[in-house]
Write a protein that holds these residues in place. Structure first.
Motif, PDB file in Angstrom:
ATOM      1  N   GLY A 225       0.839  -1.190   0.000  1.00 19.49           N
ATOM      2  CA  GLY A 225       0.000   0.000   0.000  1.00 19.49           C
ATOM      3  C   GLY A 225       0.874   1.238   0.000  1.00 19.49           C
ATOM      4  O   GLY A 225       1.798   1.356   0.812  1.00 19.49           O
ATOM      5  N   SER A 254      -3.538   3.816  -0.913  1.00 17.44           N
ATOM      6  CA  SER A 254      -3.979   2.765   0.003  1.00 17.44           C
ATOM      7  C   SER A 254      -3.031   2.640   1.175  1.00 17.44           C
ATOM      8  O   SER A 254      -1.827   2.891   1.056  1.00 17.44           O
ATOM      9  CB  SER A 254      -4.059   1.421  -0.725  1.00 17.44           C
ATOM     10  OG  SER A 254      -4.392   0.385   0.177  1.00 17.44           O
ATOM     11  N   PRO A 258      -5.707  -2.616   1.052  1.00 15.51           N
ATOM     12  CA  PRO A 258      -6.011  -2.133  -0.301  1.00 15.51           C
ATOM     13  C   PRO A 258      -7.309  -2.670  -0.879  1.00 15.51           C
ATOM     14  O   PRO A 258      -7.956  -1.983  -1.678  1.00 15.51           O
ATOM     15  CB  PRO A 258      -4.794  -2.592  -1.122  1.00 15.51           C
ATOM     16  CG  PRO A 258      -4.149  -3.663  -0.312  1.00 15.51           C
ATOM     17  CD  PRO A 258      -4.415  -3.315   1.117  1.00 15.51           C
ATOM     18  N   PHE A 266      -6.825  -2.573  -6.453  1.00 17.80           N
ATOM     19  CA  PHE A 266      -6.383  -3.869  -5.930  1.00 17.80           C
ATOM     20  C   PHE A 266      -6.655  -4.976  -6.941  1.00 17.80           C
ATOM     21  O   PHE A 266      -5.771  -5.795  -7.235  1.00 17.80           O
ATOM     22  CB  PHE A 266      -7.100  -4.161  -4.612  1.00 17.80           C
ATOM     23  CG  PHE A 266      -6.838  -5.541  -4.065  1.00 17.80           C
ATOM     24  CD1 PHE A 266      -5.629  -5.843  -3.457  1.00 17.80           C
ATOM     25  CD2 PHE A 266      -7.795  -6.545  -4.151  1.00 17.80           C
ATOM     26  CE1 PHE A 266      -5.374  -7.124  -2.958  1.00 17.80           C
ATOM     27  CE2 PHE A 266      -7.555  -7.812  -3.652  1.00 17.80           C
ATOM     28  CZ  PHE A 266      -6.343  -8.101  -3.058  1.00 17.80           C
TER      29      PHE A 266
END
Length: 279
Positions: A225, A254, A258, A266
């Motif tokens: 992230g 993120s 995520p 994602f």
């Protein structure tokens, strides 16, 4: 719901979600501490895959099973693979659940088809300076982040699962890149098991772990992230280099979750990888 029997005779449980006729993914939740319900269907992945999500020892429907470390629970994962009739399994693991995925890969490399490691803790795997402190400093003035940091300074109340969960929820804002209605609702839904977490984290890391992971030939995708103050970004990306067929991707905007914070991004990161390796 599926059940399977561990080597010690314990009856363990797993949720079965998504398409019955889809490729099977074994999904490992955060550590043994978090009830796996927080994963949902991983941003809609159940529309394409059959998701088998074990309740690890001490958690949820497997709550009464004897506790074990992640190194020992790697055998539980392999037992679940066998119970599902799979020669090799594809794992998707999140956060401290990646510790179990790593243990499984080290112990059963020939039974792993592919794995996705989502925001894995990396400090025990790689010696790379973490950028987590810099990411946190950039957000330190946000009220929710300041409150979460204050909660972390408290001694956690380990009296029972409810008090531990309450403490974790007070510090939950650190897990997300933004603290809005979606992430707040997700955080409130988390539930933790204290005894399971303690035992899960027990046990020494094998001295030859790096050598074992270098011998893993299954494709491995590591997902970071961009604003994950829990793990940082640089150490997470370095984890991919431990595997012969490792690759890494960063989900922008993120934090540690995520699939909750940036579900479309994602899926854009994970779906092509799975389509390629499962083909």
């Amino acid at each position: 719901m599926a059940t399977y029997t561990a080597a010690d005779g314990a009856v363990l449980h797993a949720d079965v979600l998504g398409r019955d006729d889809g490729p099977t993914l074994l999904v490992l939740a955060d550590g043994a501490a978090a009830h796996p319900a927080y994963l949902g269907d991983l941003a809609g992945m159940g529309e394409r895959y059959r998701l088998v999500v074990p309740h690890m020892r001490g958690v949820g429907r497997s709550r009464d099973a004897p506790l074990a470390s992640r190194w020992d629970q790697a055998d539980d994962v392999d037992r679940l693979r066998a119970a599902l009739g799979l020669d090799r399994c594809t794992l998707v693991a999140h956060s401290a659940g990646t510790r179990l995925a790593v243990a499984h890969a080290a112990r059963f490399p020939g039974r792993l088809a592919a794995q996705v490691l989502v925001t894995p803790p990396a400090e025990y795997l790689v010696d790379v300076p973490s950028d987590a402190a810099a990411l946190l400093a950039a957000r330190a003035q946000e009220p929710a982040v300041a409150a979460a940091l204050a909660a972390l300074e408290e001694e956690p109340d380990l009296t029972d699962d409810d008090t531990f969960t309450a403490w974790r929820v007070r510090s939950a804002a650190l897990g997300y890149a933004r603290w809005d209605a979606t992430t707040q609702a997700h955080a409130r839904g988390m539930r933790y098991a204290v005894a399971a977490a303690r035992t899960y984290m027990a046990g020494e890391t094998p001295a030859d772990l790096h050598e074992r992971l270098r011998a893993v030939t299954a494709p491995t995708l590591v997902v970071a992230g961009e604003r994950d103050v829990s793990t940082g970004v640089a150490p997470v990306l370095a984890v991919a280099g431990l595997f012969a067929r490792g690759e890494a991707v960063v989900v922008e905007g993120s934090g540690h979750f995520p699939f909750v914070e940036q579900p479309a991004a994602f899926r854009a990161a994970v779906d092509p990888f799975l389509a390629r390796v499962l083909a």
